[in-house]
Design a protein around this motif. Sequence first.
Motif, PDB file in Angstrom:
ATOM      1  N   MET A 218       0.831  -1.197   0.000  1.00  0.00           N
ATOM      2  CA  MET A 218       0.000   0.000   0.000  1.00  0.00           C
ATOM      3  C   MET A 218       0.876   1.261   0.000  1.00  0.00           C
ATOM      4  O   MET A 218       0.665   2.180  -0.768  1.00  0.00           O
TER       5      MET A 218
ATOM      6  N   PHE B 119       1.878   6.951  -6.413  1.00  0.00           N
ATOM      7  CA  PHE B 119       0.755   7.834  -6.733  1.00  0.00           C
ATOM      8  C   PHE B 119       1.145   9.295  -6.578  1.00  0.00           C
ATOM      9  O   PHE B 119       0.959  10.112  -7.471  1.00  0.00           O
TER      10      PHE B 119
ATOM     11  N   HIS C 268      -2.667   4.189 -18.912  1.00  0.00           N
ATOM     12  CA  HIS C 268      -3.484   4.428 -17.716  1.00  0.00           C
ATOM     13  C   HIS C 268      -4.928   4.010 -17.949  1.00  0.00           C
ATOM     14  O   HIS C 268      -5.538   3.362 -17.102  1.00  0.00           O
TER      15      HIS C 268
ATOM     16  N   GLY D 219      -8.062   1.372  -2.922  1.00  0.00           N
ATOM     17  CA  GLY D 219      -6.845   2.190  -2.938  1.00  0.00           C
ATOM     18  C   GLY D 219      -6.401   2.536  -4.330  1.00  0.00           C
ATOM     19  O   GLY D 219      -6.601   3.653  -4.811  1.00  0.00           O
ATOM     20  N   GLY D 220      -5.825   1.559  -4.996  1.00  0.00           N
ATOM     21  CA  GLY D 220      -5.254   1.797  -6.319  1.00  0.00           C
ATOM     22  C   GLY D 220      -6.241   2.364  -7.316  1.00  0.00           C
ATOM     23  O   GLY D 220      -5.914   3.305  -8.048  1.00  0.00           O
TER      24      GLY D 220
ATOM     25  N   TYR E 131      -6.020  16.296 -18.383  1.00  0.00           N
ATOM     26  CA  TYR E 131      -6.010  17.760 -18.460  1.00  0.00           C
ATOM     27  C   TYR E 131      -4.636  18.280 -18.906  1.00  0.00           C
ATOM     28  O   TYR E 131      -4.543  19.162 -19.751  1.00  0.00           O
TER      29      TYR E 131
ATOM     30  N   ARG F  74       3.470  10.523  -9.190  1.00  0.00           N
ATOM     31  CA  ARG F  74       2.847  10.835 -10.473  1.00  0.00           C
ATOM     32  C   ARG F  74       2.055  12.139 -10.394  1.00  0.00           C
ATOM     33  O   ARG F  74       2.063  12.941 -11.307  1.00  0.00           O
TER      34      ARG F  74
ATOM     35  N   TRP G 245     -12.420   4.784   3.092  1.00  0.00           N
ATOM     36  CA  TRP G 245     -10.968   4.661   3.252  1.00  0.00           C
ATOM     37  C   TRP G 245     -10.601   3.921   4.535  1.00  0.00           C
ATOM     38  O   TRP G 245      -9.450   3.556   4.727  1.00  0.00           O
TER      39      TRP G 245
ATOM     40  N   ARG H 276      -7.044   6.103  -6.807  1.00  0.00           N
ATOM     41  CA  ARG H 276      -5.923   6.974  -7.165  1.00  0.00           C
ATOM     42  C   ARG H 276      -5.705   6.996  -8.673  1.00  0.00           C
ATOM     43  O   ARG H 276      -5.433   8.037  -9.260  1.00  0.00           O
ATOM     44  N   LEU H 277      -5.878   5.839  -9.280  1.00  0.00           N
ATOM     45  CA  LEU H 277      -5.670   5.753 -10.727  1.00  0.00           C
ATOM     46  C   LEU H 277      -6.660   6.661 -11.469  1.00  0.00           C
ATOM     47  O   LEU H 277      -6.308   7.336 -12.438  1.00  0.00           O
TER      48      LEU H 277
ATOM     49  N   LEU I  71      -6.298  13.908 -14.118  1.00  0.00           N
ATOM     50  CA  LEU I  71      -5.290  14.963 -14.074  1.00  0.00           C
ATOM     51  C   LEU I  71      -4.431  14.951 -15.345  1.00  0.00           C
ATOM     52  O   LEU I  71      -4.211  15.987 -15.981  1.00  0.00           O
ATOM     53  N   LEU I  72      -3.981  13.738 -15.699  1.00  0.00           N
ATOM     54  CA  LEU I  72      -3.135  13.620 -16.892  1.00  0.00           C
ATOM     55  C   LEU I  72      -3.881  14.050 -18.145  1.00  0.00           C
ATOM     56  O   LEU I  72      -3.305  14.670 -19.039  1.00  0.00           O
TER      57      LEU I  72
ATOM     58  N   ASN J  24       2.619   1.777  -3.255  1.00  0.00           N
ATOM     59  CA  ASN J  24       1.622   2.210  -4.198  1.00  0.00           C
ATOM     60  C   ASN J  24       1.330   3.686  -4.064  1.00  0.00           C
ATOM     61  O   ASN J  24       1.249   4.419  -5.037  1.00  0.00           O
TER      62      ASN J  24
ATOM     63  N   TRP K 180     -14.360   7.879  -5.875  1.00  0.00           N
ATOM     64  CA  TRP K 180     -14.002   8.414  -4.554  1.00  0.00           C
ATOM     65  C   TRP K 180     -15.230   8.483  -3.662  1.00  0.00           C
ATOM     66  O   TRP K 180     -15.128   8.348  -2.446  1.00  0.00           O
TER      67      TRP K 180
ATOM     68  N   LEU L 157      -8.032   9.357 -10.422  1.00  0.00           N
ATOM     69  CA  LEU L 157      -7.668  10.764 -10.225  1.00  0.00           C
ATOM     70  C   LEU L 157      -6.503  11.152 -11.126  1.00  0.00           C
ATOM     71  O   LEU L 157      -6.515  12.177 -11.800  1.00  0.00           O
ATOM     72  N   ILE L 158      -5.492  10.279 -11.119  1.00  0.00           N
ATOM     73  CA  ILE L 158      -4.309  10.532 -11.959  1.00  0.00           C
ATOM     74  C   ILE L 158      -4.704  10.634 -13.428  1.00  0.00           C
ATOM     75  O   ILE L 158      -4.229  11.497 -14.161  1.00  0.00           O
TER      76      ILE L 158
ATOM     77  N   THR M 199      -0.213  -3.019 -10.605  1.00  0.00           N
ATOM     78  CA  THR M 199      -1.003  -4.062  -9.970  1.00  0.00           C
ATOM     79  C   THR M 199      -2.471  -3.686 -10.034  1.00  0.00           C
ATOM     80  O   THR M 199      -2.837  -2.582  -9.639  1.00  0.00           O
TER      81      THR M 199
ATOM     82  N   SER N  49       2.877  15.285 -12.769  1.00  0.00           N
ATOM     83  CA  SER N  49       1.958  15.923 -13.709  1.00  0.00           C
ATOM     84  C   SER N  49       1.659  17.345 -13.265  1.00  0.00           C
ATOM     85  O   SER N  49       1.487  18.230 -14.089  1.00  0.00           O
TER      86      SER N  49
END
Lengths: 403, 342
Positions: free
Chosen positions: A2, A9, B226, B174-175, B188, A12, B325, B178-179, B185-186, A5, B320, B181-182, B341, A16
């Motif tokens: 975690m 995050f 992504h 978790g992953g 944009y 990145r 969480w 976040r993915l 963002l990317l 990971n 989200w 969101l990224i 992963t 960006s």
Amino acid sequence: MMKANSSWFWARCGLSGTLLGMLLLGLTGCGEAPPARFRLNMVEMVSSEMSRDQQIGIANVLTAAFGTPDEPFAMAEAELDLKKLKAAAGAVASDQLGNEVGLYRRHCAHCHGISGDGAGPTAAFLNPYPRDYRQGVYKFKSTERVARPTRDDLRRVLVEGVPGTAMPSFRLLPDHQLDALIEYVIYLSMRGELEQRLVAETFDLDEGERIDQLPEVAEITKEVVAEIGEKWAQASDLVINPDADLAPPTDRSPAELAVSIAAGRELFHGERAACVKCHGTTALGDGETTDFDDWNKRLFKLSESKPDLDLAELGALPVRTIRPRNLRQGIYRGGRRPLDIYRRIHAGINGSPMPGSAKASPDAAVGLAAEEIWNLVDYVQSLPFDSLSLPPEQLVAPKRERL
Amino acid sequence: MSPVVAHSPALSKLSQSRWPHRLAAALLGLTFPLIWIGSLVTTTQAGMAVPDWPNTYGYNLFLYPWQTWLWGPWDLLIEHGHRLLASAVGLLTIALAVALFCLDGRRWIRWLGIVAVVGVIGQGVLGGMRVLLDDRTLAKLHGCAGPAFFALCVALWVCTSMWWTNAKRRPTTGGLERLTLITALLSYVQLVLGAQVRHIALGARPDVFQMLVVMHLALALVLLAHVTVLVVRTVHHRRDQPALVRPAMLLGVLMTVQVGLGLATWVVKYGSPAWLADWGWAAGYTVAADSMLQAMTVTAHVATGSLILAVALVLALRCWRLADWGRQAAVAGSATLLGVTT
């Protein structure tokens, strides 16, 4: 896991974010040259070792003779139409009636550059590079090799575009806009040529003298501009018009055509025309592939004589070789009529290595006679339909070599 | 019309007014075409077809004779149309903010409504300044702010939905969150990069443009990776949630379309690359300047970029919203795709 990971995050996110910040900073314009300025031909300046002071002198004379990108000007000697120039110059805008100004910046400058140096911002990926107008050298025209193109030649290029290159067809533009653009291309050409001539004049001056401070600068400029204007004015007298009596009749029988094609093939592969030297025995354009066009040859020579020079710093593009055309595709950038191809073979392609083949005069010892050029035209036109008689492994065109 | 004051997580179906959501949907429906037309203004370089602002050739924006507008030159049609549609978007944004204020009890969303109003006015002023100063940098900023405003509208639309109110939290993966969101963002960042490519200064050096194009392409690959992982993960972890699976799938489709449109944009503007010269079609291909095909391809590429940002944001917000969480989902049989992963 975690942990790993989430730090990945955040990395990145941070990356960006930083990139975005940098881009937004870039947005606000740092490092952007003001667009509406003519750039000096730095390759000329550096090769002739002009001092900064001398460069300023040359720039002053140029501005006096041709104005600025927003306020073009033409001396009477140039014989340019100022009204057309004004429609093509300046920033992009239009009015309620649809009258547009700033045509050059709207349609051409991102490739050909504000100064017409062929090194606009988008040029680097394009092959061939956009034309550098400043030498007055054009490829696809109806006139003798070193002659300027006629206005109709330029119009043909604008309307048809240049197939297989980035040069678009502007056939959707109204006639008067094409006229204005053609006038502006000639304007940039003349300006570029004057610049070169001024460099040469300055070169002959004494140490510390500036061309714009000579008492006779006005006369010199007038004289040189008149000479340059004369070359453009003469172009229409130098159109290649083959003798109609020697042209093949339109009602030839297939057998007659076959005879002509056979003669053309003979010439194409023979010593005298030596087309195979560049276009290859297969005519796939795989002969001489390491030669340069005139613009790149100049840069190549300069970079050889001054190896530490940063060409990009001078506003020049990386040196690149030219590839002879693959003649089996039936695509002709200079027009596909037999007459166009005749002119291409007669005068060669100015600015490119492709030489002119015609006799300098009817009784000259070297060169091809008009009938022979027509034979070659027939052969060239037959190539796309001619099955290759060579083993297949020889048919693959080689990868273009880049420097 | 009594405002809902109670802020409870279990806001009941009955007490929540549907109007803010409907207005937000209408706003989205108007903003997307606005982005198309705005992009068309740049593509056809119609930005300076009307030299004054906020007036149009001396007329009040809304009083400009419609015949002259509709039957006038194309540039004028587009630019004035862009202004009219933008005003409609502005008015609708104000209506939405008012509706949120009266009908939605959540303080933060009321604030978001106000931010949208400020944003739309700011964007309008930016557009006006771009005209008055005839400035490419402002044009670029205006072009980058448009999709950002569109994204804000998307957020308002998602957060006013019934789905949002009724969503039940579940253990986070978790992953995935976040993915999402990224990715948003990317996408944009990619839009901003695209705007740099598109609005390259005429005086810029060729190697600057070259670098920008390479970055735009590299980021396209990164985004593609992504989105691929995102689709796989969403299907893997949230199979039972159509509200997530659908936008994820759509994102995958849009991304594929976008890569195609990007390549097409290059070809309709700059021709086919020279290394294709031995291929018959490429050898004979001539770019047609100012053709409808050219304008539409380029504009579609820009608009799809905004759409990708919007869908990625929908996915991110919903993900989200669901994530609790405090609890970690037991990831059964996680797999690795492209080094990530799932």
